[in-house]
Design an enzyme around this catalytic site. Structure first.
Site, PDB file in Angstrom:
ATOM      1  N   ASP A  30     -41.292  34.401  -1.128  1.00 35.83           N
ATOM      2  CA  ASP A  30     -41.911  33.191  -0.581  1.00 35.83           C
ATOM      3  C   ASP A  30     -41.906  33.284   0.952  1.00 35.83           C
ATOM      4  O   ASP A  30     -40.920  33.712   1.552  1.00 35.83           O
ATOM      5  CB  ASP A  30     -41.108  31.962  -1.055  1.00 35.83           C
ATOM      6  CG  ASP A  30     -41.875  30.671  -0.881  1.00 35.83           C
ATOM      7  OD1 ASP A  30     -42.155  30.025  -1.895  1.00 35.83           O
ATOM      8  OD2 ASP A  30     -42.182  30.296   0.277  1.00 35.83           O
ATOM      9  N   ASN A  87     -42.407  23.808 -10.451  1.00 33.58           N
ATOM     10  CA  ASN A  87     -42.937  22.509 -10.050  1.00 33.58           C
ATOM     11  C   ASN A  87     -44.265  22.295 -10.770  1.00 33.58           C
ATOM     12  O   ASN A  87     -45.196  23.077 -10.595  1.00 33.58           O
ATOM     13  CB  ASN A  87     -43.142  22.461  -8.533  1.00 33.58           C
ATOM     14  CG  ASN A  87     -41.821  22.514  -7.783  1.00 33.58           C
ATOM     15  OD1 ASN A  87     -40.822  21.952  -8.231  1.00 33.58           O
ATOM     16  ND2 ASN A  87     -41.798  23.195  -6.655  1.00 33.58           N
ATOM     17  N   HIS A 100     -46.237  29.204 -11.230  1.00 31.20           N
ATOM     18  CA  HIS A 100     -45.270  30.091 -10.579  1.00 31.20           C
ATOM     19  C   HIS A 100     -43.860  29.602 -10.845  1.00 31.20           C
ATOM     20  O   HIS A 100     -43.603  28.409 -10.939  1.00 31.20           O
ATOM     21  CB  HIS A 100     -45.520  30.197  -9.070  1.00 31.20           C
ATOM     22  CG  HIS A 100     -45.648  28.884  -8.368  1.00 31.20           C
ATOM     23  ND1 HIS A 100     -46.802  28.111  -8.418  1.00 31.20           N
ATOM     24  CD2 HIS A 100     -44.774  28.197  -7.601  1.00 31.20           C
ATOM     25  CE1 HIS A 100     -46.629  27.018  -7.700  1.00 31.20           C
ATOM     26  NE2 HIS A 100     -45.394  27.035  -7.196  1.00 31.20           N
ATOM     27  N   HIS A 102     -40.125  29.690  -9.208  1.00 32.34           N
ATOM     28  CA  HIS A 102     -39.326  29.991  -8.013  1.00 32.34           C
ATOM     29  C   HIS A 102     -37.993  30.576  -8.477  1.00 32.34           C
ATOM     30  O   HIS A 102     -37.319  29.985  -9.334  1.00 32.34           O
ATOM     31  CB  HIS A 102     -39.010  28.711  -7.230  1.00 32.34           C
ATOM     32  CG  HIS A 102     -40.194  28.008  -6.640  1.00 32.34           C
ATOM     33  ND1 HIS A 102     -40.519  28.075  -5.297  1.00 32.34           N
ATOM     34  CD2 HIS A 102     -41.129  27.199  -7.207  1.00 32.34           C
ATOM     35  CE1 HIS A 102     -41.601  27.339  -5.071  1.00 32.34           C
ATOM     36  NE2 HIS A 102     -41.982  26.790  -6.205  1.00 32.34           N
TER      37      HIS A 102
END
Ligand code: 5GP
Length: 114
Positions: A30, A87, A100, A102
């Site tokens: 990220d 999320n 995605h 994390h």
């Protein structure tokens, strides 16, 4: 429809620090890390978010988790611990509409997450 940032990374139109790549998945760091280790694991196939993934894609979802596990091992946080976050939608703060996961670690994370 225009491509998301992550689709541009998949297509190598935008560079990324890639940790792992398979036929179906890509994992990269990220650019605004919230922990010493902050990696995003994404499917190459486009789904805007988890809620948009049909049940027929259960194998792909399994691959996503296993890829996160492999990334954690690769960057050396397998034994110290890590957190996976997805999320989904506005209330969760999803900003990139491409599914995605994390992978966060490398320090003690607050519990529970904000
Ligand atoms: P979300 O908030 O949608 O769950 O997470 C999106 C993540 O993508 C954020 O943590 C953000 O820092 C990251 N991000 C946004 N743009 C880029 C980019 O161009 N490259 C990389 N590697 N990460 C990005």
């Amino acid at each position: 429809m225009s491509k998301t940032i992550f689709e541009k990374i998949i297509d190598r139109e935008i560079s990324a620090d890639i940790i792992l790549e398979t036929e179906n998945l890509l994992a990269f760091r990220d650019t605004h890390p919230e922990a010493p280790v902050h990696i995003l694991v994404i499917p190459k196939k486009h789904f805007p978010r988890l809620a948009a993934v049909p049940t027929e894609e259960s194998e792909l979802l399994g691959q996503l988790l296993l890829a996160a596990q492999a990334c954690a091992k690769k960057v050396g946080i397998e034994s110290t611990g890590y957190r996976l976050v997805i999320n989904n939608g506005a209330d969760a703060g999803e900003t990139v509409p491409h599914l995605h996961v994390h992978l966060l670690g490398g320090r003690k994370l607050e519990c529970p997450p904000g």
